[in-house]
Design a protein around this motif. Structure first.
Motif, mmCIF file in Angstrom:
data_model
loop_
_atom_site.group_PDB
_atom_site.id
_atom_site.type_symbol
_atom_site.label_atom_id
_atom_site.label_comp_id
_atom_site.label_asym_id
_atom_site.label_seq_id
_atom_site.Cartn_x
_atom_site.Cartn_y
_atom_site.Cartn_z
ATOM 1 N N ARG A 177 0.818 -1.210 0.000
ATOM 2 C CA ARG A 177 0.000 0.000 0.000
ATOM 3 C C ARG A 177 0.853 1.262 0.000
ATOM 4 N N LYS A 178 1.890 1.291 0.826
ATOM 5 C CA LYS A 178 2.769 2.472 0.898
ATOM 6 C C LYS A 178 3.491 2.714 -0.425
ATOM 7 N N THR A 179 3.989 1.657 -1.033
ATOM 8 C CA THR A 179 4.711 1.805 -2.297
ATOM 9 C C THR A 179 3.791 2.285 -3.400
ATOM 10 N N LEU A 180 2.590 1.743 -3.472
ATOM 11 C CA LEU A 180 1.647 2.179 -4.497
ATOM 12 C C LEU A 180 1.247 3.638 -4.302
ATOM 13 N N SER A 181 1.104 4.059 -3.046
ATOM 14 C CA SER A 181 0.672 5.435 -2.793
ATOM 15 C C SER A 181 1.678 6.449 -3.322
ATOM 16 N N VAL A 182 2.944 6.087 -3.351
ATOM 17 C CA VAL A 182 3.975 6.962 -3.920
ATOM 18 C C VAL A 182 3.685 7.225 -5.400
ATOM 19 N N HIS A 183 3.046 6.262 -6.050
ATOM 20 C CA HIS A 183 2.714 6.372 -7.470
ATOM 21 C C HIS A 183 1.282 6.862 -7.682
ATOM 22 N N GLY A 184 0.624 7.285 -6.615
ATOM 23 C CA GLY A 184 -0.739 7.799 -6.724
ATOM 24 C C GLY A 184 -1.791 6.727 -6.917
ATOM 25 N N ILE A 185 -1.466 5.493 -6.549
ATOM 26 C CA ILE A 185 -2.387 4.367 -6.725
ATOM 27 C C ILE A 185 -2.801 3.866 -5.345
ATOM 28 N N GLU A 186 -4.092 3.598 -5.181
ATOM 29 C CA GLU A 186 -4.602 3.049 -3.926
ATOM 30 C C GLU A 186 -5.191 1.668 -4.159
ATOM 31 N N LYS A 187 -4.913 0.758 -3.250
ATOM 32 C CA LYS A 187 -5.543 -0.562 -3.266
ATOM 33 C C LYS A 187 -5.737 -0.964 -1.815
ATOM 34 N N ASP A 188 -6.965 -0.983 -1.384
ATOM 35 C CA ASP A 188 -7.266 -1.290 0.000
ATOM 36 C C ASP A 188 -8.017 -2.614 0.092
ATOM 37 N N SER A 189 -7.386 -3.646 -0.398
ATOM 38 C CA SER A 189 -7.969 -4.980 -0.288
ATOM 39 C C SER A 189 -6.826 -5.972 -0.134
ATOM 40 N N ARG A 190 -7.169 -7.209 0.145
ATOM 41 C CA ARG A 190 -6.109 -8.168 0.408
ATOM 42 C C ARG A 190 -5.209 -8.366 -0.799
ATOM 43 N N LEU A 191 -4.009 -8.785 -0.506
ATOM 44 C CA LEU A 191 -2.973 -8.938 -1.512
ATOM 45 C C LEU A 191 -2.686 -10.403 -1.810
#
Length: 127
Positions: A40-54
């Protein structure tokens, strides 16, 4: 504005790079939620959100379902990874304009992880 194929290629590249980084974190004694938080933290740097299981545990005793009560790589799951446990990591991004899924099944080892497949994670565009 970037063309759709170029934008998709950038998202694929980002997701693939982050997936590889996450797999390097999948070692014994790490909690499932730690891996998801790094994603989640790495994606947020790229402006992407994913709030579900991985990802989720798989194996003979763990038939996958959407609500299994086993280890799951998601927020709040403090299950500690143990040697020999097998997971399916699904680094998928389902966005408004596109979807990208990169998956990898792996077993937790003494020194990290071992992928169960060696297939290349090439970009395939479907319209």
């Amino acid at each position: 504005m970037a063309s759709r194929p170029k934008a998709t290629a950038i998202k694929h590249s980002t997701s693939l790079r982050v997936s590889k980084q996450l797999l390097m974190r999948c070692d014994r004694a790490r909690q499932c939620e730690e891996i998801e938080l790094a994603w989640r933290k790495t994606l947020s740097v790229h402006g992407i959100e994913k709030d579900s299981r991985l990802g989720y545990s798989i194996g003979v005793a763990y038939t996958p379902t959407w609500g299994e009560r086993t280890a799951s790589i998601r927020r709040g799951d403090r299950t500690v990874l143990q040697t020999g446990v097998v997971f399916h990591l699904m680094a998928g991004l389902w966005l408004e304009d596109t979807g990208i899924t990169i998956t990898q099944s792996f077993v937790v080892t003494e020194d990290g992880y071992e992928p169960l497949t060696k297939r290349a994670r090439d970009l395939i565009v479907k319209d």
